[in-house]
Design a protein around this motif. Structure first.
Motif, PDB file in Angstrom:
ATOM      1  N   GLU A 107       0.823  -1.201   0.000  1.00 23.55           N
ATOM      2  CA  GLU A 107       0.000   0.000   0.000  1.00 23.55           C
ATOM      3  C   GLU A 107       0.861   1.256   0.000  1.00 23.55           C
ATOM      4  N   ARG A 108       1.950   1.227   0.749  1.00 21.26           N
ATOM      5  CA  ARG A 108       2.887   2.318   0.898  1.00 21.26           C
ATOM      6  C   ARG A 108       4.280   1.698   0.995  1.00 21.26           C
ATOM      7  N   PRO A 109       5.333   2.500   0.952  1.00 23.19           N
ATOM      8  CA  PRO A 109       6.674   1.915   1.066  1.00 23.19           C
ATOM      9  C   PRO A 109       6.870   1.058   2.309  1.00 23.19           C
TER      10      PRO A 109
ATOM     11  N   CYS B 248       6.012  -4.462  -5.799  1.00 21.78           N
ATOM     12  CA  CYS B 248       5.916  -3.004  -5.820  1.00 21.78           C
ATOM     13  C   CYS B 248       4.444  -2.613  -5.693  1.00 21.78           C
ATOM     14  N   ARG B 249       4.144  -1.324  -5.798  1.00 26.19           N
ATOM     15  CA  ARG B 249       2.780  -0.842  -5.574  1.00 26.19           C
ATOM     16  C   ARG B 249       1.819  -1.266  -6.679  1.00 26.19           C
ATOM     17  N   PHE B 250       2.315  -1.653  -7.850  1.00 19.94           N
ATOM     18  CA  PHE B 250       1.450  -2.020  -8.962  1.00 19.94           C
ATOM     19  C   PHE B 250       1.419  -3.522  -9.227  1.00 19.94           C
ATOM     20  N   THR B 251       2.073  -4.299  -8.353  1.00 18.99           N
ATOM     21  CA  THR B 251       2.036  -5.748  -8.495  1.00 18.99           C
ATOM     22  C   THR B 251       1.620  -6.364  -7.161  1.00 18.99           C
ATOM     23  N   ALA B 252       1.373  -7.667  -7.167  1.00 13.18           N
ATOM     24  CA  ALA B 252       0.982  -8.367  -5.941  1.00 13.18           C
ATOM     25  C   ALA B 252       1.365  -9.830  -6.064  1.00 13.18           C
TER      26      ALA B 252
ATOM     27  N   GLY C  66      -4.633   6.402   7.649  1.00 19.43           N
ATOM     28  CA  GLY C  66      -4.925   6.273   6.232  1.00 19.43           C
ATOM     29  C   GLY C  66      -3.657   6.192   5.429  1.00 19.43           C
ATOM     30  N   SER C  67      -3.790   6.216   4.141  1.00 19.47           N
ATOM     31  CA  SER C  67      -2.665   6.130   3.237  1.00 19.47           C
ATOM     32  C   SER C  67      -2.988   6.940   2.017  1.00 19.47           C
TER      33      SER C  67
END
Length: 776
Positions: A117-119, A565-569, A656-657
């Motif tokens: 979600e965040r670093p 990263c933020r665009f993968t899972a 939150g984020s």
């Protein structure tokens, strides 16, 4: 600690949720244990994290857990273990991974998914856990160890602290299961706002943490943990039993390092350059000091922050110019503009800082914009410096980077993070943009040593204008060079095609400087992962600053090198059905309250302090009562910010984020904020606070069902702040007093809600926002 009493009539438990309704013989929380096993080799750590979930209910379960990992860590593997089966996770584009996970659950198969979600903030969902069953998920990661002043630091965060959520709630369902609604400034606040356990909850998660030391030829002189008690057996350190997940684990390893160039034999290099001794006259500075005085800074943190800020002011000389801005929900300068660093001005600044107490919300964007405006284009021959003292607990990180990143990259930015669960990822990103340093202070005991380092760093760096020569480097792969500061070795990662020697060049004290570093081939696969994570982080920061065309490159790099990263899972889905259809319960695992935090007035921190959140079917939308905790100025209003609460009147801060999900990932979500400084002036009229009153009224009228008493208590404290700001508005102060009693048994909440709406309607009826079709 003040606990607000609640009328039992307003707290009737639902059939499947609520305090006490979830007790079973097997317990009532899904997360049974967290096991962290780290292997430290030189300046690189390999870590495996195991999370064990159990289902104490009589129906199938989906467990959701929001947790932190080190900001620089590269997550390289994920797997799920259940019913004697091991399912390896696969890294995919985030939308595709989610589709695979949802399909598996619909088909009755066990599945797990890990998302960033965040670093520093991640989410794991584990679905179709059968009654009485245990499921373990494991993450493998590699991370570099920062090295400064003769010590390497292994920092492993253990709790996601609540974050302040600015902005106005978005229409439509939330993108996550948390307690905060998504807003225009933080469009995924519901993704990283888990409920918070009440202090002293009797069944915390079982924590096991061990560290194995491999000095890799270095002379280790000392290993010390600053926030935990550890036991040492040879090269293995372990955490004592019964510790809670409520603060970061920090281990300092004291040894000497040297300049080196490591090559992994597969095209990745890691360069370390020890700062050379440099003497010379220091460049005069234009410095802006930003001090966070928001509600989350209460207790020891505010004391430490004031001391840290005062120490920074003491480093100034008459050749320097400076400004001091304290901020919460508004910005309060010590004086107008930049002043010379004379004894008199420094005394005035320190006196101003000594009066600061914790209150309000962490509105960080505006003070950064004011700092940029004060420094302006800068004078020739003067270094422009921003020093930010904060815990960094904000949800709108992407918006801040987008609005200030370009300007900050032309200045020197130093951040001082004060907390036992600091938002180190964001503060490091800000410092990296400004080629400065991030210093973390986890306790008052560490403050003096940390401030000595800040004193050394805040001046001009040892070496600037860095460049690399020698290796056949692949274009666009070298991480940010920045500058070399006293006591801080330069760390650079990159990819190369050929060569085994590197030359570092720069300016030291205005004179040319260079050092030739021969390479050493090492069998360390972690170098590739560490480089990939650092490279992805820089691409993600550029994306947050507006370069949205980088998304395909970010996804491609993540998949090619196998780093989350933020665009993968990562998704792990069993091939064998275990249940019929999807899980019947969804449980949001609550987190521990952060050690050392003091709740704001009104008990706002624990407004979401249920032991867990359970629902049948899709997760419900976050209730209106958990909207943004601070009614700030309406975006685009151009109104000045109010002067904030009187001493002792703390405002609520939320969690939150600031990263949006697929389809809403940071594109166009940041509504305009008035540019330039908004300095508090004397003589405030009702017109100056109508935007804030309008925002509060909009939230009140949007509420459905029984008003939440804790929300009304918080609202009372905010209205009291505005009444104080106006010099004592009788009607506003009266309704604020009534609201602050909302938590007492016997209070007619519906009547109090109606009265507050009537008062705010009367006070805002002439405001243009109110004329836009609002009901009478």
């Amino acid at each position: 600690m003040k606990i607000t009493s609640l009328d039992p009539a307003h707290c009737l438990p639902l059939p499947d949720a609520g305090m006490g309704a979830l007790e079973t013989e097997r317990g009532n929380l899904p997360l049974e244990s967290v096991d962290v096993s780290a292997h430290l080799s030189g300046l690189v750590a390999g870590v495996e994290v195991a999370q064990e979930f159990t289902n104490p209910f009589e129906v199938s379960l989906e467990a959701v857990y929001v947790f932190p990992l080190p900001a620089r860590a590269a997550v390289t593997a994920f797997r799920m273990e259940a019913d004697d089966r091991v399912i390896e996770g696969v890294l995919k584009e985030r939308g595709e991974a989610r589709a695979d996970y949802d399909r598996a659950l619909r088909e009755g198969r066990r599945a797990a998914i890990a998302e960033e979600e965040r670093p520093e903030v991640f989410t794991i969902r584990v679905g179709n856990i059968l009654p009485g069953e245990r499921v373990t998920v494991r993450l493998s990661l590699s991370q570099p160890l920062p090295y400064e002043d003769g010590a390497a630091i292994f920092r492993f965060p253990l709790v996601v602290a609540p974050r302040y959520v600015p902005g106005e709630p978005l229409d439509g369902p939330p993108v996550g299961d948390g307690t905060r609604p998504d807003t225009d400034a933080a469009p995924d606040a519901s993704r990283i706002s888990p409920p918070v356990l009440l202090p002293g909850f009797p069944r915390p998660v079982r924590l096991r943490l061990s560290v194995t030391l491999d000095t890799a030829g270095l002379n280790l002189r000392e290993a010390a943990s600053s926030l935990h008690v550890v036991q040492r057996d040879g090269d293995r350190l372990t955490l004592r039993p019964d510790e809670r997940l409520d603060r970061d684990f920090i281990l300092r390893l004291t040894f000497d390092t040297s300049t080196s160039l490591l090559l992994d034999g597969a095209g990745t290099f890691a360069l370390t350059v020890v700062p050379p001794p440099v003497e010379g006259a220091r460049t005069p500075r234009d410095l802006v000091l930003l001090l966070d005085r928001s509600g989350s800074m209460g207790g020891w943190k505010m004391v430490a922050a004031r001391r840290a800020a005062a120490r920074i002011v003491d480093t100034l000389t008459a050749r320097d110019r400076f400004a001091v801005l304290a901020f919460d929900s508004f910005v309060e300068p010590a004086f107008d503009g930049l002043r010379e660093g004379t004894d008199r001005n420094r005394y005035r600044a320190v006196e101003h800082l000594s009066r600061m107490d914790a209150r309000g919300g962490t509105e960080l964007l505006d003070p950064l914009l004011q700092a940029v405006a004060l420094l302006g284009g800068g004078d020739e021959g003067r270094e422009r410096v921003i020093v930010l003292v904060t815990d960094g607990q904000v949800a709108d990180e992407d918006r801040i980077l987008e609005r200030t990143g370009g300007a900050l990259s032309a200045m020197r930015v130093h951040t001082v993070g004060i907390d036992r669960a600091v938002n180190a990822g964001f503060l490091s990103r800000l410092a990296g943009l400004g080629a400065g340093r991030c210093e973390l202070v986890e306790s008052e005991d560490r403050l003096d040593a940390a401030m000595e380092r800040v004193h050394a760093r805040i001046g001009a760096p040892s070496v600037t204008d860095l460049s690399l020569k020698g290796l056949d480097v692949e274009p666009g792969t070298v991480t940010h060079l920045g500058a070399i500061f006293p006591g801080v070795p330069l760390r650079v990662y990159g990819r190369h095609r050929a060569g085994d020697t590197l030359t570092v060049r720069g300016l030291a004290g205005g004179a040319p400087w260079e050092e030739r570093v021969p390479g050493t081939v090492v069998a360390t696969p972690a170098l590739r992962a560490v480089w990939a994570r650092a490279h992805l982080r820089e691409l993600e920061d550029r994306y947050a600053m507006g370069e949205h065309e980088l998304e395909p490159q970010i996804v491609r790099t993540s998949l090619e090198y196998g780093v989350l990263c933020r665009f993968t899972a990562y998704v792990a889905a069993d091939t064998r059905p275990a249940a019929e259809g999807g899980p019947e319960h969804r449980v949001i695992q609550p987190v521990e309250p952060v050690s050392g935090w003091e709740p704001p007035a009104g008990g706002a921190l624990f407004a979401t302090a249920m032991p867990m959140s359970v629902s049948r079917g899709p997760a419900p939308a976050a209730p209106a009562a958990f909207g943004p905790a601070l009614g700030g100025p309406a975006p685009d209003s151009g109104q000045p910010l109010p002067s904030g609460p009187a001493p002792g009147q703390g405002l609520a801060y939320g969690a939150g984020s600031g990263q949006a999900m697929k389809g809403r990932r940071g594109r166009g979500f940041a509504r305009a904020v008035p540019a330039g400084p908004q300095v508090v002036r004397a003589g405030h009229s009702l017109d100056s606070v109508r935007p804030q009153l309008t925002a509060e009224l909009e939230r009140l009228t949007a509420m459905r069902g029984m008003p939440d008493p804790l929300y009304l208590v918080d609202l009372g404290s905010r209205l009291a702040v505005l009444a104080h700001f106006l010099g004592g508005h009788a009607e506003l102060a009266a309704v604020a007093r009534e609201l602050e009693a909302a938590g007492q048994p016997g209070t007619d909440l519906a009547a109090l809600h109606r009265r507050t709406v009537e008062v705010l309607t009367a006070l805002t009826s002439t405001h243009p926002f109110w004329k836009r079709g609002r009901p009478e």
